[in-house]
Design an enzyme around this catalytic site. Structure first.
Site, PDB file in Angstrom:
ATOM      1  N   ASP A  61       0.862  -1.152   0.000  1.00 13.77           N
ATOM      2  CA  ASP A  61       0.000   0.000   0.000  1.00 13.77           C
ATOM      3  C   ASP A  61       0.921   1.230   0.000  1.00 13.77           C
ATOM      4  OD1 ASP A  61      -2.219   1.640   0.502  1.00 13.77           O
ATOM      5  OD2 ASP A  61      -1.731   1.626   2.631  1.00 13.77           O
TER       6      ASP A  61
ATOM      7  N   THR B 224      -0.110   4.967   1.045  1.00 12.33           N
ATOM      8  CA  THR B 224      -0.316   5.898   2.142  1.00 12.33           C
ATOM      9  C   THR B 224      -0.272   5.168   3.477  1.00 12.33           C
ATOM     10  OG1 THR B 224      -1.759   7.061   0.672  1.00 12.33           O
ATOM     11  CG2 THR B 224      -1.827   7.710   2.973  1.00 12.33           C
TER      12      THR B 224
ATOM     13  N   GLU C 113      -7.551  16.777   6.103  1.00 14.06           N
ATOM     14  CA  GLU C 113      -8.297  17.888   6.683  1.00 14.06           C
ATOM     15  C   GLU C 113      -7.562  18.458   7.877  1.00 14.06           C
ATOM     16  OE1 GLU C 113     -12.301  16.837   7.585  1.00 14.06           O
ATOM     17  OE2 GLU C 113     -12.947  17.183   5.519  1.00 14.06           O
TER      18      GLU C 113
ATOM     19  N   PHE D  52     -18.592  14.464   2.048  1.00 13.72           N
ATOM     20  CA  PHE D  52     -17.795  13.911   0.969  1.00 13.72           C
ATOM     21  C   PHE D  52     -18.409  12.590   0.553  1.00 13.72           C
ATOM     22  CE2 PHE D  52     -14.510  11.420  -0.890  1.00 13.72           C
ATOM     23  CZ  PHE D  52     -13.750  12.336  -1.575  1.00 13.72           C
TER      24      PHE D  52
ATOM     25  N   ARG E 110      -0.257  15.724  -2.423  1.00 15.80           N
ATOM     26  CA  ARG E 110      -1.685  15.451  -2.565  1.00 15.80           C
ATOM     27  C   ARG E 110      -2.384  16.793  -2.729  1.00 15.80           C
ATOM     28  NH1 ARG E 110      -2.429  10.441   0.410  1.00 15.80           N
ATOM     29  NH2 ARG E 110      -4.491  10.974   1.153  1.00 15.80           N
TER      30      ARG E 110
ATOM     31  N   GLY F 262      -4.020   4.696  -4.328  1.00 14.05           N
ATOM     32  CA  GLY F 262      -5.198   5.358  -4.845  1.00 14.05           C
ATOM     33  C   GLY F 262      -4.865   6.700  -5.480  1.00 14.05           C
ATOM     34  N   ASP F 263      -3.587   7.059  -5.450  1.00 18.14           N
ATOM     35  CA  ASP F 263      -3.177   8.364  -5.954  1.00 18.14           C
ATOM     36  C   ASP F 263      -3.325   8.482  -7.457  1.00 18.14           C
ATOM     37  OD1 ASP F 263      -2.547   9.420  -3.568  1.00 18.14           O
ATOM     38  OD2 ASP F 263      -0.435   8.830  -3.642  1.00 18.14           O
TER      39      ASP F 263
ATOM     40  N   ARG G 215      -4.656   4.692  -8.581  1.00 18.76           N
ATOM     41  CA  ARG G 215      -6.118   4.810  -8.509  1.00 18.76           C
ATOM     42  C   ARG G 215      -6.767   3.450  -8.338  1.00 18.76           C
ATOM     43  NH1 ARG G 215      -8.310  10.230  -9.727  1.00 18.76           N
ATOM     44  NH2 ARG G 215      -6.437  11.383 -10.199  1.00 18.76           N
TER      45      ARG G 215
END
Lengths: 1175, 350
Positions: free
Chosen positions: A462, A464, A572, A613, A671, A752-753, A850
């Protein structure tokens, strides 16, 4: 773990952000504040509140409306445990993790132990031996090994169970405040019953699963920390229903009924109705607090117990580590089958020969003195112990199995278990796999796949939280087309120590952020300039548009409080900390309003609405009523989704500039998020409000409706700017990846980037290098995907004319494959899989961007199902769980994202870089040790069986054992067991430094060098030779002499034991004092045992060893057996060492003679991986 | 922590301080970090050659000495089972019939035999190690009179006429009962009898601890089938040395048992006349009976095997030492030379 982020844009999303959706939605609906509240209050009962992994499917909304059918539910009468438990006896709150009690220990433990096939084999043999016609060994002697093993295991189990009993007792005797006779009184946890009302005070642990009734917060909010449950350290919000919030249990009697689902293990799901005061209220996961969690930041909370004891979700989830079977063990079973064929062959041979012998002598059997079939003692003449030669053959066969039982090395299973425990101990104890930051030790959760770590061929990682720290840092921003912060060297930036004074208290953000002085200046000057206005709006958006909860934490200085931003998305958090550093400090957030300190000036804004979201929109928005009366919409989201809703006609230049900046940010590996806003007119606001309320109160399809409402309001936005957040690489990751690559391990990174971000991280982590050929597969349809895969394949073939494997290891030209999630969708659902697999086998690095969580498991399965090579998956989040469970070896990183990954993993550790010592050092050692141990154990048992077999040929095939019963039983327990275990745990073929310096040495495991068919057969031939020497030297030396069975038996016993131990000694690489003690000690112990056995007057062999050892011949035999039997092995070994040295050997020589120069520098270089990093 | 030790260099001193700070960190010890001091022998050419040389140097002299000792032993072997049977009758009929079993054999001493000269009988094709046979005894009964009835393991020779047999079991039942008496022409006197000393032929340990002083034979050989020798019921078992010797069951189907010792020297050319009673039935299973007179040396009886084995192994080792020397000289390899690592050889593949 199925997660709803499928297809989500990961810029915002890791698994945790999903949870934020529901918690803040319920906050908006359940809490007070503004017009929103009134609306939502009205139909609270009809609202299902989503929480966690189930939340995404919009159909789920309807389910709470369905009646929970009676048979699937339990009914809890509030504050009335008697009535609640009247009909059904619900589980009490005492827990029992212990398996046994005093009474049940023996039968249950035995039952569990006999689940192993090996023990059954043992038992059957022991039982066979009890039959009079088959009794080969004395009764006691034949049961001894089994009894020994059972006893050892039982003692171990009993000790573990004792510890569980102790912790159960402590847990059960904790105290909780329970409502009794109108007062809260202390009661032991174990006495708590379902239906009782319990009060928890701040920082208290929750004793059972409870539905919240009221809390100290007027709006009914309670914060809980679920670290014990899922390991996530951030605070989660739970709500009491308004219907119960107002009641004070001591005064008002609460009469209500809760109808909830049967206990289940889904910690993110709960489903119930509450009938109170004639009203029907529906309850969801945000209304329940679970056993094991802690109450935080809330003075007290009152709830009613609905699940207790073993029915709580925490206990239901308390399952053990996963059990996997090591690949080596599977291979070993094949050889065990060969050994059992040997066994059957030997037995058949002996029994058939015995049959022939009986037939040849059938006329003489009656009188022949050493057989004498006739028995006269009973008066009439009958056959004694003779059942006809057919049956005799069968009996001989069975006896043969009894005598040669050790051919199947049952003790090997036990030794392997012990060795693995020892290896696990050393892995856990390894200082260099201890993570200083998270204080996390290495954890070995699966005990039986240690050696698989030495054979890994594919690593799936993975990104992140695994390669990166998952600690987001705000790096730069593009505000209104102007780039701040990027491209500047660190020295120019300063750390902002922004703080505000509130009522004589200084508030300061907990984390300091590097700030750009230019931007700081502009923001300080206020919003009077155009530039200042943009900056102001940008940071206001950052501070407002989120779901972060600020918490004030006391410090040692009473005047200073630290503000800690609790939230579920690290992005966030980083943004809010950044806003605080630039003077926009979020101070308070309730469900109705937020307080932001803007450059020292407090502003209170009403939060009128919040659109969560979600993975379709890939953005979130808040509607804020500003102090000046205007209503503004702030939107934040992924660039792709944001540019669709931004009004590009407004200022094209800004949009274009921002796009450029975004591109450069993502190439830097940052990001990115884009912020937008617009003002709402009064009419528009009213229109939105009514549709928002309507959507919120909708019964069916609420999510879709809300999405539609959001879509209507999130449009025609003015672009505010974009942010770049850095997720720092973990220490030592580039070095670690390089080591893995050099070791011939193919590294796949699944992220997932976006593609650009992924590639740039790929470069910074040294996954990609400039010398690599990159192949990018990025298609929007199946056909084009197929075409590009085929094209890539031909290109690969042209790059590598010969076979792939060796070239890759030789490090010639390496190929990196970059493939994105959309293409993977086409690949994974069909025939393209094979194509991708072929392509991937040419590539040393694969980068998948992704990727959705479920695809991760699919990718692992794609490789796992097509090759025999070992796969390893490493990850830290819930979205990696499927991949971790799919791979042969799963590793969890105990990091920021909770413990789901750790719970599903076989091994857990604190940092990615520990993978290098784990695989290259421990994996290598484990593999070498276990591989050798298995072969050695085969040899050790087979040699004894062969010696027994040769003797059978000299006893008219009647299986007389020259070895005493006790010796043959003790053989695998005392005589030879300890050294192999000690060597299996302690021997090291190479030192840690060498292994880390030459990662290529790892290839030995990948090529199965320590355990393979060839080695097995070579070992067996060697065994045969050694047994021949050990048996026939005494036979020839003592032929035509007066030697008796016992003396020659003792000689064979000692010869075999010495042989077996010296054989091991020849292969030991590191001789520590423990090894010396074990090997030579075993030989001494054997001598002592043989002497003790021969001192027992009731055995026929009394004093034999002392007679035999008194003759020179005895010792001459022993010496010549040892030398002659081991000579071929030694010769072959010496010859191969010289002519065809293996890598491991050369490296070992280098270690010894220091010929591998520059070792000093190598150590320093490797330090960051193995030890303290300098950064 | 010793920084000079080979594998601990990585561990710096800052590590110790951090341990103190942190209780969760695994405690450092050489054991847990797998860094116990250890010696790591490696098969260097020097080692290989010296191992072979040492084995050769040790083995060859031992072989020579053993061989000489074995050659020194004088042994007279005489098979008498077939020649002691009259021509016209089969062996089984002869041995089970009531004929006179006396048989005379004369042996010539080939070399000087120093006393003590051991007299053995050698049986062949006789499976004293047969499972049924070795089990059929009661060690408890032999040891003490109180265990007289402990005959459970003695089947099928446990009881006769309802009474327990002492000593019970097939082994005792099949006691060898050929007897030998020797005369020689020593010093020119024909028929000087050679005394055979039958005391002390059994193991002292057996006499003292295994066969009881208070156990007397009873009900022995009273069954319908007589297996072999009878015992004097007035002599306790610990004095019945023939029985004790017989009950030390032989390991192999060809075996010798000590009959007695002749405690005078015999010189070459002496003729020994053996008068034997051929009582024991080996004819029913093609067994062979031999009489053996033998001296002993430290190596035991006459057996060249060990000497030859040692010489062979020693010689081979010398040869191997030379062979390996040649290999090492012809094709030398520097130990630990990194160019031998597989990834440094032929970078283009193997």
């Amino acid at each position: 773990m199925e997660n709803s982020t499928a297809g989500a844009d990961s810029i915002m999303m890791k698994s945790s952000s999903i949870r934020s959706i529901s918690s803040s939605r319920s906050r908006a609906s359940g809490g007070g504040g503004g017009s929103v509240r009134e609306v939502s209050l009205g139909d609270l009962g009809s609202k299902a509140v989503r929480y966690g992994s189930r939340g995404a499917d919009s159909e789920g909304y309807g389910t709470s409306q369905k009646e929970i059918s009676d048979e699937d539910s339990r009914i809890v009468y509030l504050s009335d445990p008697e009535k609640t438990n009247e009909k059904f006896e619900f589980s009490g709150n005492s827990i029992r993790t212990a398996k046994y009690s005093f009474v049940t220990f023996l039968p249950r433990n035995l039952f569990e132990q006999f689940h192993r096939v090996a023990y059954i084999y043992f038992l059957v043999i022991a039982i066979l031996n009890q039959l009079p016609m088959l009794a080969v060994f004395g009764r006691g002697a034949s049961i001894l090994p089994l009894a020994f093993v059972l006893l050892v295991t039982a003692v171990k189990d009993a000790y573990e169970d004792y510890r569980r009993h102790r912790s159960d007792r402590i847990e059960n005797n904790r105290l909780a405040l329970v409502l009794l006779d109108g007062k809260f009184q202390e009661k032991k946890w174990k006495d708590i019953k379902v239906g009782e009302i319990i009060k928890i005070s701040s920082s208290g642990t929750i004793p059972c699963d409870m539905v919240l009734l009221s809390t100290s917060d007027p709006t009914g909010v309670a914060y809980i920390q679920t670290i014990n449950l899922d390991g996530e350290s951030n605070l989660k919000t739970r709500y009491a229903k308004q219907e119960t919030q107002m009641k004070i249990p001591e005064r008002d009697s609460i009469n209500g009924i809760i109808k909830c689902e049967k206990p289940n293990r889904n910690i993110y799901g709960f489903h119930a109705n509450m009938e109170i005061d004639g009203k029907r209220v529906s309850l969801g996961p945000s209304n329940i607090i679970l056993r094991g969690c802690e109450l935080k930041n809330t003075n007290w909370a009152i709830g009613v117990a609905v699940y207790a004891g073993r029915e709580t979700k925490a206990m239901l989830n308390n399952s053990g580590a996963p059990s996997k079977r090591s690949r080596l063990e599977t291979r070993m079973n094949r050889e065990i089958i060969i050994l059992s064929i040997f066994l059957v062959t030997l037995c058949t041979l002996v029994s058939i020969l015995a049959g022939f012998w009986l037939r040849d002598h059938k006329d003489e059997l009656n009188t022949i003195p050493f057989y004498r079939k006739l028995d006269f003692s009973e008066g009439e003449v009958e056959d004694y112990n003779y059942y006809g030669w057919g049956l005799e053959i069968v009996f001989t066969f069975l006896m043969c199995v009894i005598v040669y039982q050790v051919m199947i090395p049952i003790s090997l299973y036990i030794s392997m278990e012990l060795v693995r425990v020892g290896q696990a101990y050393f892995m856990i104890q390894d200082n260099r796999m201890y993570d200083e930051n998270s204080k996390a030790r290495f954890q070995c959760r699966a005990l039986n796949i240690n050696e698989d770590l030495g054979q890994i061929k594919y690593v799936f990682s993975d990104k992140t939280g695994t390669l990166t720290e998952n600690k987001m840092e705000f790096q730069c921003a593009s505000i209104s087309g102007v780039d701040y912060g990027s491209g500047k060297s660190d020295s120019q930036e300063e750390i902002a120590g922004y703080s505000v004074q509130v009522e004589r208290q200084v508030l300061r953000p907990k984390m300091k952020v590097k700030v750009d002085p230019v931007l700081l200046n502009i923001s300080k000057k206020g919003k009077h300039s155009v530039e200042g206005k943009h900056v102001h709006d940008f940071f206001l958006a950052l501070a407002a548009c989120n779901t972060i909860v600020p918490l004030a934490v006391e410090t040692s200085d009473p005047a200073v409080k630290l503000v800690e931003y609790q939230g579920e998305s690290p992005d966030e958090q980083a943004l809010v900390y950044a806003a605080a550093a630039y003077g926009f400090m979020l101070i308070e957030r309730t469900s109705g309003h937020i307080v932001i300190d803007v450059q020292g000036e407090r502003q209170r804004c009403n939060v009128l609405g919040l659109h969560e979201f979600d993975s379709d929109r890939k953005r979130m928005s808040v509607i804020i009523g500003c102090p000046d009366g205007t209503v503004k919409v702030f939107v934040k989201g992924a660039d792709t989704s944001m540019f669709g809703v931004i009004d590009k006609s407004l200022n094209q230049n800004v949009v274009r500039a921002t796009e450029l900046h975004l591109h450069s940010y993502s190439s830097m590996g940052l990001r990115t998020l884009v912020m937008g806003m617009r003002e709402m007119s009064a009419s528009e606001f009213e229109e939105w409000q009514s549709s928002y309320e309507a959507a919120n109160s909708a019964v069916i399809g609420r999510a879709a409706l809300l999405r539609k409402v959001a879509g209507n309001v999130e449009k025609n936005l003015t672009i505010l700017g974009a942010s770049g957040i850095e997720d720092k690489l973990q220490e030592g990751v580039p070095e670690a990846i390089e080591s893995l690559r050099v070791a011939g391990i193919k590294v796949w990174v699944l992220t997932g980037d976006k593609q650009e971000t992924a590639i740039s991280i790929g470069y910074s982590s040294k996954l990609l290098t400039n010398s690599m050929t990159q192949i990018v597969i990025n298609n929007k349809s199946r056909e084009s995907c197929k075409r590009s895969l085929e094209a890539a394949l031909t290109r690969c073939k042209s790059l590598m004319p010969h076979n792939s494997e060796e070239n890759i290891e030789a490090g010639a030209s390496q190929i990196a494959l970059i493939i994105d999630g959309t293409s993977l969708v086409y690949v994974l659902d069909g025939e393209l899989e094979e194509l991708l697999f072929q392509l991937a086998s040419y590539c040393s690095v694969v980068l998948c961007c992704r990727v959705a969580p479920l695809q991760k498991a699919g990718i692992v399965a794609l490789i796992k199902n097509r090759t025999d090579d070992m796969t390893l998956a490493i990850g830290d989040g819930a979205n990696d769980v499927s991949m971790i469970q799919m791979a042969d070896v799963g590793i969890g990183i105990s990091g920021q994202e909770g413990r789901q990954a750790v719970m599903a993993s076989d091994f857990a550790m604190g940092q990615f870089r520990f993978l290098v010592p784990l695989l290259l050092v421990h994996g290598h050692w484990n593999y070498q040790r276990i591989g050798y141990m298995i072969l050695y154990n085969f040899y050790r048992n087979a040699i004894l069986v062969f010696v027994l077999f040769w003797y059978a040929l000299f006893t008219a095939f009647t299986l007389t054992t020259a070895l005493t019963d006790w010796s043959s039983m003790l053989y695998s327990i005392i005589y030879t067991a300890v050294p192999t275990i000690v060597v299996g745990i302690l021997d090291k073929d190479l030192s840690r430094v060498t292994l880390l310096k030459y990662p290529q040495l790892y290839g030995a495991g990948q090529r199965h060098e320590s355990y393979n068919k060839k080695l097995f057969w070579v070992t067996m031939i060697d065994t045969l030779w050694q047994s021949i020497v050990a048996f026939f030297v005494p036979v020839l030396a003592y032929r035509e002499s007066e030697v008796d069975i016992s003396s020659i038996g003792d000689l064979w016993t000692l010869a075999v034991v010495i042989l077996v131990n010296v054989h091991l000694a020849m292969d030991v690489i590191r001789w520590s004092w423990i090894t010396h003690a074990a090997i030579w000690g075993s030989i001494v112990a054997t001598f002592i045992c043989v002497m003790v056995i021969d001192s027992l007057t009731f055995l026929p062999g009394y004093w034999a060893i002392f007679h035999a050892a008194g003759e020179a011949k005895f010792w001459l035999c022993l010496i010549s057996i040892t030398i002659a039997a081991l000579a071929p092995r030694f010769i072959v070994k010496a010859f191969i060492h010289h002519v065809r040295p293996r890598d491991i050997q050369v490296a070992r020589e280098g270690e010894k003679f220091r010929t591998l120069t520059d070792s000093q520098t190598a150590e320093i270089e490797m330090n960051p991986i193995v030890d303290h990093p300098q950064r | 922590m010793n920084p000079s030790s080979s594998s601990t260099v990585v561990v710096g001193s800052d590590e110790t301080t951090s341990i103190r700070r942190n209780s969760n960190r695994p405690k450092y010890s050489r054991f847990t970090q797998q860094e116990l001091p250890a010696c790591k022998p490696i098969l260097t050419p020097k080692w290989v050659i010296s191992v072979f040389l040492i084995v050769g140097i040790v083995f060859i002299p031992i072989g020579v000495v053993s061989l000489l000792a074995s050659r020194d032993v004088v042994e007279i072997i005489d098979r008498y089972d077939s020649v002691c049977v009259p021509k016209n009758i089969s062996g089984v009929d002869y041995i089970t019939g009531n004929l006179d079993k006396t048989c005379v054999r004369s042996l010539i001493v080939p070399k000087k035999m120093k006393q003590p000269i051991y007299v053995y009988y050698q049986l062949e094709n006789y499976y004293q190690n047969h499972r049924r046979y070795v089990k059929s005894r009661s060690d408890q009964q032999l040891r003490s009179s109180s265990k007289r009835a402990d005959v459970g393991s003695c089947e099928p020779e446990d009881r006769a006429n309802g009474q327990p047999i002492v000593p019970c079991g097939l082994i005792a039942w099949s006691l060898f009962n050929d007897t030998y008496s020797f005369t020689s022409n020593r010093g020119g006197n024909a028929n000087t009898s050679l005394v055979v000393n039958k005391k002390g032929i059994a193991w002292k340990s057996d006499r003292d601890h295994k066969f009881g002083k208070d156990v007397f034979p009873s009900n022995f050989q009273k069954g319908p089938l007589i297996g072999g020798g009878k015992l004097d019921e007035n002599v306790s078992l610990d004095k019945q040395e023939d029985l004790i010797v017989w009950m030390r069951t032989a390991a192999l189907p060809t075996f010798r048992k000590l009959y007695g010792k002749i405690e005078v020297d015999l010189i070459a050319g002496d003729v020994i006349n053996v008068t034997l009673k051929n009582n024991y039935n080996t004819y029913s299973f093609d067994g062979k009976k031999k009489l053996v007179l033998s001296t002993t040396r430290w190596i035991g009886g006459k057996n060249d095997f060990l000497g030859i084995a040692y010489l062979t192994v020693g010689g081979l080792c010398f040869f191997l030492a030379m062979a390996f020397t040649v290999v090492y000289l012809v094709k030398p390899r520097q130990l630990g030379d990194p160019t031998y690592l597989s990834w440094n050889r032929n970078p283009g593949g193997n």
